[in-house]
Design an enzyme around this catalytic site. Sequence first.
Site, PDB file in Angstrom:
ATOM      1  N   ARG A   1      -3.818 -23.316  11.926  1.00 24.73           N
ATOM      2  CA  ARG A   1      -4.042 -24.591  11.018  1.00 24.73           C
ATOM      3  C   ARG A   1      -3.422 -24.095   9.735  1.00 24.73           C
ATOM      4  O   ARG A   1      -2.709 -24.876   8.897  1.00 24.73           O
ATOM      5  CB  ARG A   1      -5.143 -25.389  10.768  1.00 24.73           C
ATOM      6  CG  ARG A   1      -5.156 -26.295  11.983  1.00 24.73           C
ATOM      7  CD  ARG A   1      -6.365 -27.079  11.994  1.00 24.73           C
ATOM      8  NE  ARG A   1      -7.799 -26.353  12.558  1.00 24.73           N
ATOM      9  CZ  ARG A   1      -9.002 -26.231  12.476  1.00 24.73           C
ATOM     10  NH1 ARG A   1      -9.215 -27.181  11.436  1.00 24.73           N
ATOM     11  NH2 ARG A   1      -9.935 -25.606  12.977  1.00 24.73           N
TER      12      ARG A   1
ATOM     13  N   GLU B   1     -17.816 -21.440  10.633  1.00 19.60           N
ATOM     14  CA  GLU B   1     -18.865 -22.403  10.792  1.00 19.60           C
ATOM     15  C   GLU B   1     -19.568 -22.492  12.183  1.00 19.60           C
ATOM     16  O   GLU B   1     -20.698 -22.919  12.130  1.00 19.60           O
ATOM     17  CB  GLU B   1     -18.370 -23.930  10.249  1.00 19.60           C
ATOM     18  CG  GLU B   1     -19.340 -24.935  10.138  1.00 19.60           C
ATOM     19  CD  GLU B   1     -18.797 -26.176   9.928  1.00 19.60           C
ATOM     20  OE1 GLU B   1     -17.810 -26.252   9.910  1.00 19.60           O
ATOM     21  OE2 GLU B   1     -19.600 -27.159   9.717  1.00 19.60           O
TER      22      GLU B   1
HETATM   23  O1  LIG Z   1     -14.067 -21.561   5.791  1.00 20.84           O
HETATM   24  P1  LIG Z   1     -14.368 -21.061   7.175  1.00 20.84           P
HETATM   25  O2  LIG Z   1     -15.856 -21.324   7.528  1.00 20.84           O
HETATM   26  O3  LIG Z   1     -13.929 -19.649   7.631  1.00 20.84           O
HETATM   27  O4  LIG Z   1     -13.524 -22.166   8.133  1.00 20.84           O
HETATM   28  C1  LIG Z   1     -12.411 -22.581   7.751  1.00 20.84           C
HETATM   29  C2  LIG Z   1     -11.464 -22.079   8.698  1.00 20.84           C
HETATM   30  O5  LIG Z   1     -11.856 -22.673  10.196  1.00 20.84           O
HETATM   31  C3  LIG Z   1     -10.482 -23.254  10.992  1.00 20.84           C
HETATM   32  O6  LIG Z   1     -10.051 -22.351  11.410  1.00 20.84           O
HETATM   33  P2  LIG Z   1     -10.366 -21.819  12.993  1.00 20.84           P
HETATM   34  O7  LIG Z   1     -10.916 -20.407  12.927  1.00 20.84           O
HETATM   35  O8  LIG Z   1     -11.174 -22.878  13.801  1.00 20.84           O
HETATM   36  O9  LIG Z   1      -8.872 -21.736  13.617  1.00 20.84           O
HETATM   37  P3  LIG Z   1      -7.766 -22.612  13.883  1.00 20.84           P
HETATM   38  O10 LIG Z   1      -6.895 -22.764  12.720  1.00 20.84           O
HETATM   39  O11 LIG Z   1      -6.771 -21.684  14.902  1.00 20.84           O
HETATM   40  O12 LIG Z   1      -8.009 -23.869  14.399  1.00 20.84           O
HETATM   41  C4  LIG Z   1      -9.831 -23.836   9.560  1.00 20.84           C
HETATM   42  O13 LIG Z   1      -8.408 -23.966   9.802  1.00 20.84           O
HETATM   43  C5  LIG Z   1     -10.108 -22.538   8.732  1.00 20.84           C
HETATM   44  O14 LIG Z   1      -9.072 -21.688   8.645  1.00 20.84           O
HETATM   45  N1  LIG Z   2     -15.884 -29.367  10.120  1.00 26.80           N
HETATM   46  C1  LIG Z   2     -14.783 -28.625  10.224  1.00 26.80           C
HETATM   47  N2  LIG Z   2     -13.697 -29.334  10.677  1.00 26.80           N
HETATM   48  C2  LIG Z   2     -12.360 -28.659  10.954  1.00 26.80           C
HETATM   49  N3  LIG Z   2     -12.193 -27.355  10.918  1.00 26.80           N
HETATM   50  C3  LIG Z   2     -13.110 -26.811  10.585  1.00 26.80           C
HETATM   51  N4  LIG Z   2     -13.246 -25.506  10.509  1.00 26.80           N
HETATM   52  C4  LIG Z   2     -14.385 -24.814  10.077  1.00 26.80           C
HETATM   53  N5  LIG Z   2     -15.126 -26.402  10.059  1.00 26.80           N
HETATM   54  C5  LIG Z   2     -14.342 -27.297  10.342  1.00 26.80           C
END
Ligand SMILES: O=P(O)(O)OC[C@H]1O[C@H](OP(=O)(O)OP(=O)(O)O)[C@H](O)[C@@H]1O
Ligand SMILES: Nc1ncnc2[nH]cnc12
Length: 170
Positions: free
Chosen positions: A58, A95
């Site tokens: 993302r 998270e």
């Molecule tokens: O502050 P944090 O606790 O690290 O969480 C935030 C991260 O989690 C999600 O990515 P995710 O790892 O789910 O991967 P994605 O973007 O591939 O869905 C989001 O896009 C952030 O990069």
């Molecule tokens: N609550 C949340 N919603 C979307 N993306 C996330 N990545 C980590 N926590 C999230």
Amino acid sequence: MNLKDNIRVIPDFPQPGIRFKDITTLLKNGPAYQAMINEFVDIYKDKEIDLIIGPEARGFVIAAPLAYALGVGFIPVRKPKKLPHETIEVTYDLEYGKDSLVMHKDAILPGQKVLIADDLLATGGTIAATLELAKQLEAEIVGAAFLIELTYLNGRKKLGDMDITTLVQY
Ligand SMILES: O=P(O)(O)OC[C@H]1O[C@H](OP(=O)(O)OP(=O)(O)O)[C@H](O)[C@@H]1O
Ligand SMILES: Nc1ncnc2[nH]cnc12
């Protein structure tokens, strides 16, 4: 443009208790997507940034259009085994779960001014790991930009005195 109105909240995804902030509803709305990127452009256009770093997946949809709009380079930070050249790697907590991120060893030259961009700041684990990768390559960190901040998870604490911009807060 009210960006928050374009973000959908899905309860109990991907696991019970998590309120998932779904940005696909914002991304499919062209004027909202453009307004979001333009807000970041206004904030960063005079900061003499060389590169924008975005963690997959993302983070790419924020960092790449912002890099294009500013006319600077984009550096992908990826999950392991996706980048073809020599990489550096850092492991971090999410998270929900644990993961590693990698960056090409030659992605940043020492002293280049970089901005980190992602869709969402939750615990800060992803950005702390991305920051660590950039620091290993001796980047000068301008700051970090996020569309969304989950303030109740205190992600900012993990990032020390870094300059942080978030456009929407929960
Ligand atoms: O502050 P944090 O606790 O690290 O969480 C935030 C991260 O989690 C999600 O990515 P995710 O790892 O789910 O991967 P994605 O973007 O591939 O869905 C989001 O896009 C952030 O990069
Ligand atoms: N609550 C949340 N919603 C979307 N993306 C996330 N990545 C980590 N926590 C999230």
